[in-house]
Motif scaffolding. Structure first.
Motif, PDB file in Angstrom:
ATOM      1  N   THR A 214       0.847  -1.188   0.000  1.00  0.00           N
ATOM      2  CA  THR A 214       0.000   0.000   0.000  1.00  0.00           C
ATOM      3  C   THR A 214       0.882   1.238   0.000  1.00  0.00           C
ATOM      4  O   THR A 214       1.857   1.327   0.754  1.00  0.00           O
ATOM      5  CB  THR A 214      -0.916   0.028   1.240  1.00  0.00           C
ATOM      6  OG1 THR A 214      -1.751  -1.134   1.225  1.00  0.00           O
ATOM      7  CG2 THR A 214      -1.789   1.267   1.242  1.00  0.00           C
ATOM      8  N   PHE A 227      -3.244   0.267  -3.465  1.00  0.00           N
ATOM      9  CA  PHE A 227      -2.517  -0.985  -3.254  1.00  0.00           C
ATOM     10  C   PHE A 227      -2.049  -1.479  -4.617  1.00  0.00           C
ATOM     11  O   PHE A 227      -2.708  -1.251  -5.635  1.00  0.00           O
ATOM     12  CB  PHE A 227      -3.361  -2.039  -2.535  1.00  0.00           C
ATOM     13  CG  PHE A 227      -4.438  -2.686  -3.355  1.00  0.00           C
ATOM     14  CD1 PHE A 227      -4.176  -3.825  -4.118  1.00  0.00           C
ATOM     15  CD2 PHE A 227      -5.732  -2.161  -3.372  1.00  0.00           C
ATOM     16  CE1 PHE A 227      -5.176  -4.432  -4.874  1.00  0.00           C
ATOM     17  CE2 PHE A 227      -6.732  -2.761  -4.134  1.00  0.00           C
ATOM     18  CZ  PHE A 227      -6.459  -3.891  -4.880  1.00  0.00           C
ATOM     19  N   VAL A 252      -7.724   2.555  -3.164  1.00  0.00           N
ATOM     20  CA  VAL A 252      -8.273   1.887  -1.985  1.00  0.00           C
ATOM     21  C   VAL A 252      -9.616   2.473  -1.586  1.00  0.00           C
ATOM     22  O   VAL A 252     -10.483   1.759  -1.082  1.00  0.00           O
ATOM     23  CB  VAL A 252      -7.267   1.969  -0.816  1.00  0.00           C
ATOM     24  CG1 VAL A 252      -7.897   1.528   0.506  1.00  0.00           C
ATOM     25  CG2 VAL A 252      -6.028   1.115  -1.127  1.00  0.00           C
TER      26      VAL A 252
END
Length: 267
Positions: A214, A227, A252
């Protein structure tokens, strides 16, 4: 005299690779289905390894194709695997596969690197994102230098310690997996210098790289969270193809998704 030098080079490579994998001659001999005595002879130069034996040992050591070629050369044989230029005509299908993957990931970032983290190609989504985060772009064409150089992307990565630590683990893994690759080792050393000498990052016994990474970019007051997933070409028979990585970055949250879409819609 020439044969002795070639065999000595082969023996040195074998010892380096065994040491990296922490294998005794007996353990490697069992993996490669050869007698420990014969392995000792070819390492010390008392016997010339056959081409088949070189390939058996390379397979047992899980050598990348590029280093299998080097081992063959050290033993006095011609390389077996191609090392094509990406622009070569025979690589047209590979280039097309990369283009399609990068295009279909729009408007989100995606890029292709080689084993040394040099960026070979990036989609417009990647270029737009980096320019929005750091006007003028990332400052380097190499991911390691982008991340570690304090004049490049480092100030704009909110979770820099996590990202840098994972990248260090990848570099340690590559340097350990390919002990004769001085460029990989040099890139690790360069990153360690830029890291400020953090002792925990100098240890090769660090945990394995994370399967999913991430990254949180800072774009003004916005926190853009992605990510990443990495794709490689399976069962490659060309060393250049084996080295390629396609990284796709996925938003995300809704804020990150909306930001990327808005960038793509901007005139």
């Amino acid at each position: 005299m020439t044969d002795a030098i070639v065999v000595t080079a082969f023996g040195r490579m074998m010892r380096d690779w065994r040491a990296t994998h922490r294998l005794s001659q007996l353990e490697l001999a069992l993996r490669a289905d050869v007698s420990a005595r014969h392995l000792s002879y070819v390492e010390t130069g008392k016997a010339q390894p056959s081409r088949d034996l070189v390939e058996q040992l390379a397979e047992a050591l899980e050598m990348p194709l590029r280093h299998r070629n080097s081992l063959l050369l050290a033993a006095g044989y011609a390389p077996q695997y191609r090392e094509s230029e990406l622009a070569a005509p025979e690589m047209a299908l590979i280039r097309r596969a990369i283009d399609v993957t990068l295009e279909r990931h729009e408007p989100f970032p995606a890029f292709t690197t080689n084993r040394y983290w040099d960026v070979l190609q990036a989609n417009p989504g990647m270029i737009r994102l980096l320019d929005a985060v750091r006007p003028g772009g990332p400052g380097h064409d190499n991911i390691v230098r982008q991340v570690f150089d304090p004049e490049a992307m480092r100030p704009f990565i909110d979770n820099w310690d996590e990202v840098a630590g994972d990248l260090i683990r990848h570099l340690h893994h590559e340097a350990a997996r390919n002990p004769s690759d001085q460029r990989a080792r040099g890139l690790l050393d360069e990153a360690l210098v830029w890291s400020g000498g953090r002792a925990r990052w100098r240890r090769a016994e660090a945990p394995a790289p994370l399967p999913v990474m991430t990254t949180v970019f800072l774009a003004g007051e916005r926190r853009l969270t992605f990510f990443s997933t990495v794709t490689q070409f399976g069962a490659a028979s060309d060393a250049t193809v084996e080295d390629l990585r396609i990284e796709t970055m996925h938003p995300v949250d809704d804020e990150t998704r909306t930001f990327c879409v808005a960038l793509s819609d901007a005139p």
